[in-house]
Design a protein around this motif. Structure first.
Motif, short mmCIF file in Angstrom:
data_model
loop_
_atom_site.label_atom_id
_atom_site.label_comp_id
_atom_site.label_asym_id
_atom_site.label_seq_id
_atom_site.Cartn_x
_atom_site.Cartn_y
_atom_site.Cartn_z
N ALA A 206 27.33 4.15 38.92
CA ALA A 206 27.08 3.47 40.19
C ALA A 206 27.21 1.96 40.00
N ALA A 207 27.50 1.27 41.10
CA ALA A 207 27.72 -0.18 41.04
C ALA A 207 26.52 -0.91 40.44
N LYS A 208 25.32 -0.41 40.70
CA LYS A 208 24.11 -1.09 40.19
C LYS A 208 24.04 -1.09 38.68
N ASP A 209 24.82 -0.21 38.04
CA ASP A 209 24.83 -0.14 36.58
C ASP A 209 26.04 -0.83 35.97
N LEU A 210 26.77 -1.57 36.79
CA LEU A 210 28.02 -2.19 36.32
C LEU A 210 28.01 -3.69 36.53
N HIS A 211 26.95 -4.33 36.12
CA HIS A 211 26.84 -5.79 36.27
C HIS A 211 27.59 -6.54 35.16
N SER A 212 27.83 -5.90 34.06
CA SER A 212 28.39 -6.60 32.90
C SER A 212 29.87 -6.25 32.76
N TYR A 213 30.71 -7.28 32.89
CA TYR A 213 32.15 -7.04 32.85
C TYR A 213 32.92 -8.30 32.49
N TYR A 214 34.18 -8.09 32.10
CA TYR A 214 35.12 -9.18 31.83
C TYR A 214 36.09 -9.29 33.01
N ARG A 215 36.56 -10.52 33.24
CA ARG A 215 37.49 -10.76 34.36
C ARG A 215 38.60 -11.72 33.89
N ASP A 235 31.94 -3.59 30.58
CA ASP A 235 31.36 -3.53 29.23
C ASP A 235 30.81 -2.14 28.94
N ARG A 236 30.34 -1.46 29.96
CA ARG A 236 29.79 -0.12 29.78
C ARG A 236 30.92 0.88 29.55
N THR A 237 30.82 1.64 28.48
CA THR A 237 31.86 2.62 28.17
C THR A 237 31.51 3.98 28.78
N ASP A 271 48.46 -16.57 26.55
CA ASP A 271 49.24 -17.66 27.16
C ASP A 271 48.36 -18.62 27.97
N GLY A 272 47.24 -19.02 27.39
CA GLY A 272 46.41 -20.05 28.01
C GLY A 272 45.45 -19.56 29.08
N ARG A 273 45.46 -18.28 29.40
CA ARG A 273 44.54 -17.78 30.41
C ARG A 273 43.10 -17.77 29.90
N VAL A 274 42.18 -17.81 30.83
CA VAL A 274 40.75 -17.78 30.49
C VAL A 274 40.21 -16.39 30.84
N VAL A 275 39.43 -15.83 29.93
CA VAL A 275 38.74 -14.56 30.19
C VAL A 275 37.28 -14.90 30.47
N TYR A 276 36.78 -14.45 31.61
CA TYR A 276 35.40 -14.72 31.99
C TYR A 276 34.54 -13.49 31.72
N SER A 277 33.25 -13.74 31.51
CA SER A 277 32.31 -12.67 31.26
C SER A 277 31.08 -12.85 32.12
N SER A 278 30.62 -11.76 32.71
CA SER A 278 29.39 -11.80 33.52
C SER A 278 28.16 -11.49 32.69
N LYS A 279 28.34 -11.31 31.37
CA LYS A 279 27.23 -10.86 30.53
C LYS A 279 26.04 -11.82 30.58
N SER A 280 26.31 -13.11 30.75
CA SER A 280 25.21 -14.08 30.76
C SER A 280 24.30 -13.83 31.96
N VAL A 281 24.87 -13.34 33.08
CA VAL A 281 24.06 -13.03 34.24
C VAL A 281 23.13 -11.86 33.93
N LEU A 282 23.70 -10.82 33.32
CA LEU A 282 22.89 -9.65 32.94
C LEU A 282 21.81 -10.02 31.94
N ASN A 283 22.19 -10.79 30.94
CA ASN A 283 21.23 -11.17 29.90
C ASN A 283 20.12 -12.04 30.49
N GLY A 284 20.52 -12.89 31.43
CA GLY A 284 19.53 -13.75 32.05
C GLY A 284 18.50 -12.96 32.83
N LYS A 285 18.99 -11.88 33.52
CA LYS A 285 18.05 -11.06 34.29
C LYS A 285 17.15 -10.27 33.35
N ASN A 286 17.69 -9.85 32.24
CA ASN A 286 16.87 -9.08 31.31
C ASN A 286 15.92 -9.96 30.51
N GLY A 287 16.29 -11.21 30.40
CA GLY A 287 15.49 -12.07 29.57
C GLY A 287 14.30 -12.63 30.27
#
Length: 287
Positions: A206-215, A235-237, A271-287
């Protein structure tokens, strides 16, 4: 007469090969375009925003990426499955939709498919710190109001692609059984079947369990490699047993008639692209 028929069949196959592309595992008398040669036949495959990529976790940029909203993922639907000669596509109705996740608009689902290896080899397209996973699920969405991939390819975020990596487990994942059974019913190029009473929520969380991802921004991973994809790699496998993985790999054949194995494109330069991660949001909520 038998030789003449063989010769005509061989000529027809080679003629088809010249207009086709292959994975590295295929063989077609050196006339097919394997991934290293796709760009000679499909120029966009040589672009600067190609996928898949290797995600180096120490170099991703943490940012505040919001959660997704899934629409129609719990609906009971009939899914048509077709062997496309390179993979098997599971068609989804337009009632399955996607919003949120910092995507610029609303997206309608088109299809999902898998990438796998063979004979115990891993087969994911994306890699994490150089690690390739056993299998990868892609769910393809098209931005509204575009009606097709051809229309959407002119928008850098015209296509939203959700990707899930699989990890091998000892126990079966029973939710994958209908998918695996369907693959067994579409062994040849062009063959099709229907999975009745299917719910996409049976195979993805479910979407509520998919907060952590790369973009990152990238492309489709098969020709014509349209550079119009907003990629989301969760991030969730997902889980799949070794027995199930063997069943997936062994059932389908390429359009050439060979076993459909190692259906993944090698990773492409960042080729110079940036990969973003939402993990800091998840970690912040858990912390």
């Amino acid at each position: 007469m038998g030789f003449s028929l063989y010769l005509l069949t061989l000529i027809a196959l080679l003629s088809q090969c010249t207009a086709q592309w292959c994975y590295q595992s295929q063989y077609c008398d050196d006339t097919c375009k394997d991934p290293n040669k796709w760009a000679t036949e499909f120029p966009r495959c040589g672009g600067l925003r190609q996928s898949p990529i290797n995600i180096v976790t120490s170099k991703v940029h943490n940012t505040a990426l919001p959660p997704f909203s899934f629409i129609g993922h719990t609906d009971i639907i009939n899914v048509t499955v077709e062997n496309k000669g390179h993979s098997a596509h599971f068609a989804l109705p337009q009632s399955v939709r996607l919003t949120g996740g910092d995507l610029p608009g609303h997206y309608r689902a088109a299809q999902f498919h898998f990438h796998w290896g063979g004979n115990g080899r891993p087969g994911s397209e994306h890699t994490i710190d150089g690690e390739r996973f056993p299998m990868e699920l892609h769910i393809v969405h098209i931005k509204e109001p575009y009606g097709s991939l051809a229309e959407a390819e002119h928008d850098m975020a015209g296509i939203a692609l959700l990707a899930f990596l699989f990890e091998e487990t000892t126990d079966d994942n029973p939710n994958l059984d209908p998918v695996i059974a369907a693959l067994g019913q579409v062994p040849n190029n062009g063959s099709s079947t229907v999975i009745p009473n299917f719910r996409l929520s049976d195979i993805i969380p479910a979407a509520k369990d998919l907060h952590s991802y790369y973009r990152y921004v990238g492309s489709m991973t098969t020709p014509g490699c349209e550079q119009a994809v907003a990629w989301t790699l969760f991030d969730r496998t997902l889980s799949i047993s070794g027995r199930q993985l063997d069943a997936v790999v062994s059932q389908c054949r390429f359009w050439t008639g060979l076993p459909m194995t190692d259906i993944f494109r090698p990773t492409q330069p960042l080729d110079g692209r940036v990969v973003y991660s939402s993990k800091s949001v998840l970690n912040g909520k858990n912390g």
